[in-house]
Design a protein around this motif. Sequence first.
Motif, PDB file in Angstrom:
ATOM      1  N   LEU A 124       0.842  -1.192   0.000  1.00 23.73           N
ATOM      2  CA  LEU A 124       0.000   0.000   0.000  1.00 23.73           C
ATOM      3  C   LEU A 124       0.880   1.245   0.000  1.00 23.73           C
ATOM      4  CD1 LEU A 124      -2.805  -1.008   2.532  1.00 23.73           C
ATOM      5  CD2 LEU A 124      -2.927  -0.960   0.035  1.00 23.73           C
ATOM      6  N   GLY A 125       0.503   2.223  -0.766  1.00 19.73           N
ATOM      7  CA  GLY A 125       1.339   3.409  -0.943  1.00 19.73           C
ATOM      8  C   GLY A 125       2.071   3.354  -2.262  1.00 19.73           C
ATOM      9  N   GLU A 126       2.462   2.136  -2.688  1.00 22.84           N
ATOM     10  CA  GLU A 126       3.078   1.979  -4.006  1.00 22.84           C
ATOM     11  C   GLU A 126       2.004   1.888  -5.100  1.00 22.84           C
ATOM     12  OE1 GLU A 126       5.437  -1.518  -3.855  1.00 22.84           O
ATOM     13  OE2 GLU A 126       6.533  -0.909  -2.056  1.00 22.84           O
ATOM     14  N   THR A 127       0.889   1.262  -4.752  1.00 27.07           N
ATOM     15  CA  THR A 127      -0.204   1.091  -5.701  1.00 27.07           C
ATOM     16  C   THR A 127      -1.524   1.074  -4.938  1.00 27.07           C
ATOM     17  OG1 THR A 127      -1.057  -0.310  -7.516  1.00 27.07           O
ATOM     18  CG2 THR A 127      -0.158  -1.434  -5.587  1.00 27.07           C
ATOM     19  N   VAL A 128      -2.610   1.318  -5.647  1.00 23.63           N
ATOM     20  CA  VAL A 128      -3.948   1.220  -5.063  1.00 23.63           C
ATOM     21  C   VAL A 128      -4.559  -0.099  -5.528  1.00 23.63           C
ATOM     22  CG1 VAL A 128      -6.284   2.184  -4.979  1.00 23.63           C
ATOM     23  CG2 VAL A 128      -4.289   3.712  -4.968  1.00 23.63           C
ATOM     24  N   PRO A 129      -4.650  -1.102  -4.660  1.00 22.16           N
ATOM     25  CA  PRO A 129      -5.293  -2.348  -5.071  1.00 22.16           C
ATOM     26  C   PRO A 129      -6.805  -2.150  -5.143  1.00 22.16           C
ATOM     27  CG  PRO A 129      -4.666  -2.470  -2.765  1.00 22.16           C
ATOM     28  CD  PRO A 129      -4.153  -1.160  -3.270  1.00 22.16           C
ATOM     29  N   VAL A 130      -7.399  -2.567  -6.256  1.00 23.08           N
ATOM     30  CA  VAL A 130      -8.850  -2.493  -6.440  1.00 23.08           C
ATOM     31  C   VAL A 130      -9.349  -3.936  -6.431  1.00 23.08           C
ATOM     32  CG1 VAL A 130     -10.739  -1.637  -7.858  1.00 23.08           C
ATOM     33  CG2 VAL A 130      -8.554  -0.411  -7.824  1.00 23.08           C
ATOM     34  N   ILE A 131     -10.045  -4.322  -5.374  1.00 26.50           N
ATOM     35  CA  ILE A 131     -10.300  -5.722  -5.044  1.00 26.50           C
ATOM     36  C   ILE A 131     -11.772  -6.054  -5.254  1.00 26.50           C
ATOM     37  CG2 ILE A 131     -10.175  -7.425  -3.159  1.00 26.50           C
ATOM     38  CD1 ILE A 131      -8.109  -5.234  -1.922  1.00 26.50           C
TER      39      ILE A 131
END
Length: 394
Positions: A124-131
Amino acid sequence: MRVVAKFGGTSLGSGDRVERAADSIADAVAADHEIAVVASAMGNTTDELLEDITFEADDTDRAEIVSMGERTSVRMLKAALAARGVNATFLEPGHPDWPIVTNQRGEVDADATRERAAELAERLGETVPVITGFLAEDHDGNVTTLGRGGSDTTAVMLGRYVDADQVVIVTDVEGVMTGDPHVVEGARNVGEITVDELRNLSFRGAEVVAPSALSFKDDELDVRVIHYQHGDLLSGGTRIEGQFENMVDMRESQLACLTVAGRAIRNRPGIAATLSTALYESDINVDAIASGMDSMTFYVDESVAERAENVLHREVIEVGELSSVTVTDDIAVIRVLGGELPNQPGVLRRIVDPIAEANINVIDIISSATSVAIFVDWADREEALDIVQDSVRS
């Protein structure tokens, strides 16, 4: 701040609403917050897919079909975020970083999910996971589902396991209202409410957050409900406080009770597996099973009771030591879940005695290490629910 934001079907119900959701996420990322997103199927996609399954489909095929709604949503939202310069990744069952795992009984495998969620948190912070909400994956890689309110469950569970500061439920209501704004004048937003208060409202028709989701909430996790038009993920709406000590859950639809009687129940090894397998192979889900010396009872949804009766009757004819199968309709089940509740001395008596004193017949009781299920007549369900809630609180 670390936030898990769940967008419901209504909040993603059109291209404009997907854009609005993406704007609110991008604003939070621009403010240096760590964001994970859980997405429901757009609009009424899941219901429409279920209605289109007019043929016999096993659990695996059915889960794969209904998963298409959530799979579409995460792709739409990820693309909208990319258009805003946000580095996002969509996650669905089958992805190597997929976090939600279920066991062979279809229940969340807490240890495996916690471990995978911790790995997700590191990125988290590197990418936004969309789950994808609502969906899970078993240890064999098959798609499974989390049941009614499953996207809420995904969000709150991940919020707890990734050590989030907040879980924000974005929906089509401005949090909890003092009354139905379509019915009463002057209805206003309730700024704060406890999980117990919200649970009681949900049993009376208030569809805000699924009670099953809030069972994952602890005191440290902040959960808020906001309207999709609000725009700001980090303020407004209703804040849900506290945590469940024990949760009371009432099944929304009627059950039927099918009892198979005969000496084979105790004398013939494997007869329980034979009867259960016959129902499974006919795609009939069993809500609960109880057994006695010379009988075995299966609780199934009332809508499939006639089919289940025919399936079990074939087994009665096949197995000489089985005598008959009988059916009773219009049954309700109330479950008490949480902690080591059934292992507490006197807990069953504390729950059941007040029901008996109210002259309500208890059809059956099934307990395990983490739950007690009480079966009563459908007509008695509301009164029995109130009694059980009072007994658990006392």
